[in-house]
Design an enzyme around this catalytic site. Structure first.
Site, mmCIF file in Angstrom:
data_model
loop_
_atom_site.group_PDB
_atom_site.id
_atom_site.type_symbol
_atom_site.label_atom_id
_atom_site.label_comp_id
_atom_site.label_asym_id
_atom_site.label_seq_id
_atom_site.Cartn_x
_atom_site.Cartn_y
_atom_site.Cartn_z
ATOM 1 N NE ARG A 283 35.994 70.211 18.847
ATOM 2 C CZ ARG A 283 34.655 70.248 20.100
ATOM 3 N NH1 ARG A 283 33.824 70.291 20.038
ATOM 4 N NH2 ARG A 283 35.804 69.829 21.001
ATOM 5 C CG HIS A 287 36.030 65.666 19.272
ATOM 6 N ND1 HIS A 287 36.593 65.514 18.976
ATOM 7 C CD2 HIS A 287 35.193 63.957 19.600
ATOM 8 C CE1 HIS A 287 37.342 64.220 18.790
ATOM 9 N NE2 HIS A 287 36.572 63.763 18.635
ATOM 10 C CE1 TYR A 296 33.548 70.594 24.891
ATOM 11 C CE2 TYR A 296 32.631 68.943 25.450
ATOM 12 C CZ TYR A 296 32.733 69.833 24.304
ATOM 13 O OH TYR A 296 32.714 69.304 22.957
#
Length: 391
Positions: A283, A287, A296
């Protein structure tokens, strides 16, 4: 907006955050089925022969069709992200980086197959003939899906994580009992693979030999949770414990995704039961638009995967190994811009929903409690008009 510029639009992390980001080593994974390398070269490996035969006769025109699918899907996705940033959508779940997994698997399905998506399968919806603007109605809050699932054999988006795999399994069991030779495919992500619904789906599909393909897009991050914190074995190996095959495929290789999914669907149609396909991809974006991946993920990880961009690798192959000229790419760029304009225009012209539609079709023959709730809501709505009139 070019394909290259769209892929490169990623947020950068400050130096301070970068030191604390999760560290992962791209490529340090079990072998996967790959038929087109990141450098745009066809792979000739006897180990993949069983899958390669499914794309052995693919024509340059068909390859250009796959490329067009991926480019237009990415353009639509980029426009949807922009619309959300401009306040036109409440939320958007981007598929950036996962185009090959979705287009390859989506084009492997037959018209009579049935697809159960999650909420990120915009490329699969494109392959099933769903108007992309219909996908946006739900994210704008004006409808509950916007399309008839039976018109395209494409179920409405499922927000509850993993539950659609149970729906797909039940549908596939029905297909088998009806004696049909069609198949079912259920999409989910690496995060959903930890859900109990997925485990139950594996159990029932195996025991009843259901004609279903479980297509897991392992983009390696369940929001901010990396895959290694959810499983001690590669996801495709989980199928062994349930008694059916699992295959890991290069999820950025549209040819491999097309071939392996065709193989799995044919197994299902022949009555050989379920298959788990793990499309190992990435990805590239967030998200959803409410998420900040710079908190992160390390820049090095993202940059390594950008070099494996699924669209760029197929373009390299088209330019070097086929008669595809610059005119094709120029026309496609113009088509993608036209798609972006149409998406903007349609979304901004969407009418507000009927506020009372929520009370319809709750019960087949009506219900006193629903009638009472409708009347209460009508009074509540009317109170705003009364305030506006100064009453």
């Amino acid at each position: 907006m070019t394909v290259e510029s769209t892929a490169a639009r990623k947020p950068r992390r400050s130096a301070g955050t970068k030191r604390t980001a999760a560290k992962k080593t791209p490529g340090a994974q079990p072998e996967l089925v790959q038929l087109l390398t990141p450098e745009g070269k066809r792979v000739k490996n006897a180990k993949y022969a069983e899958y390669a035969e499914y794309v052995a006769d693919i024509t340059p025109e068909e390859l250009r069709g796959l490329y067009r699918d991926m480019v237009l899907t990415r353009r639509f996705d980029a426009e949807a992200t922009s619309l959300q940033r401009q306040g036109e959508l409440g939320l958007w779940a981007s598929l950036l980086g996962q185009e090959a997994a979705q287009i390859g698997s989506g084009r492997a399905t037959r018209e009579d197959d049935y697809v159960f998506p999650t909420y990120r399968e915009h490329g699969v919806a494109w392959c099933r003939g769903v108007d992309p603007t219909n996908l946006l109605g739900m994210f704008r809050g004006v409808n509950n899906g916007g399309w008839d699932p039976n018109s395209n054999n494409f179920h409405l988006y499922t927000i509850v994580i993993g539950s659609q795999t149970l729906h797909a399994t039940g549908y596939a069991m029905g297909v088998a009992k009806d004696g049909a030779d069609s198949a079912v495919i259920a999409y989910f992500g690496d995060g959903a693979s930890s859900q109990g619904d997925v485990a139950e789906s594996f159990t029932f599909s195996a025991v009843y030999n259901a004609p279903v393909v479980f297509f897991c897009q392992n983009n390696q991050w369940a929001i901010s949770e990396p895959t290694e914190k959810q499983t001690r074995v590669p996801l495709y190996q989980r199928a062994q414990g349930y008694g059916f095959p699992g295959v890991r495929v290069d999820g950025n290789d549209v040819l491999a995704c097309l071939a392996v999914t065709k193989w799995a669907l044919e197994r299902a149609r022949r009555g050989e039961g379920p298959t788990l396909v793990e499309a190992y991809t990435y990805r590239m974006g967030a998200h959803t638009t409410s998420d900040d991946p710079t908190k992160y993920r390390a820049d090095e990880e993202r940059e390594a995967w950008e070099a494996k961009d699924p669209i760029l690798r197929l373009r390299t192959y088209l330019e070097s190994e086929t008669d595809t000229d610059e005119g094709f790419f120029a026309e496609l760029e113009a088509e993608s811009e036209a798609l972006g304009r149409r998406v903007r225009e349609v979304v901004r012209a969407m009418p507000d929903p009927d506020h009372f539609a929520i009370f319809e079709n709750v019960y087949a023959d009506g219900h006193a409690l629903v009638d009472e709730e409708r009347a209460q809501f009508a009074a509540y709505q009317a109170s705003f008009a009364d305030e506006g009139e100064g009453k």
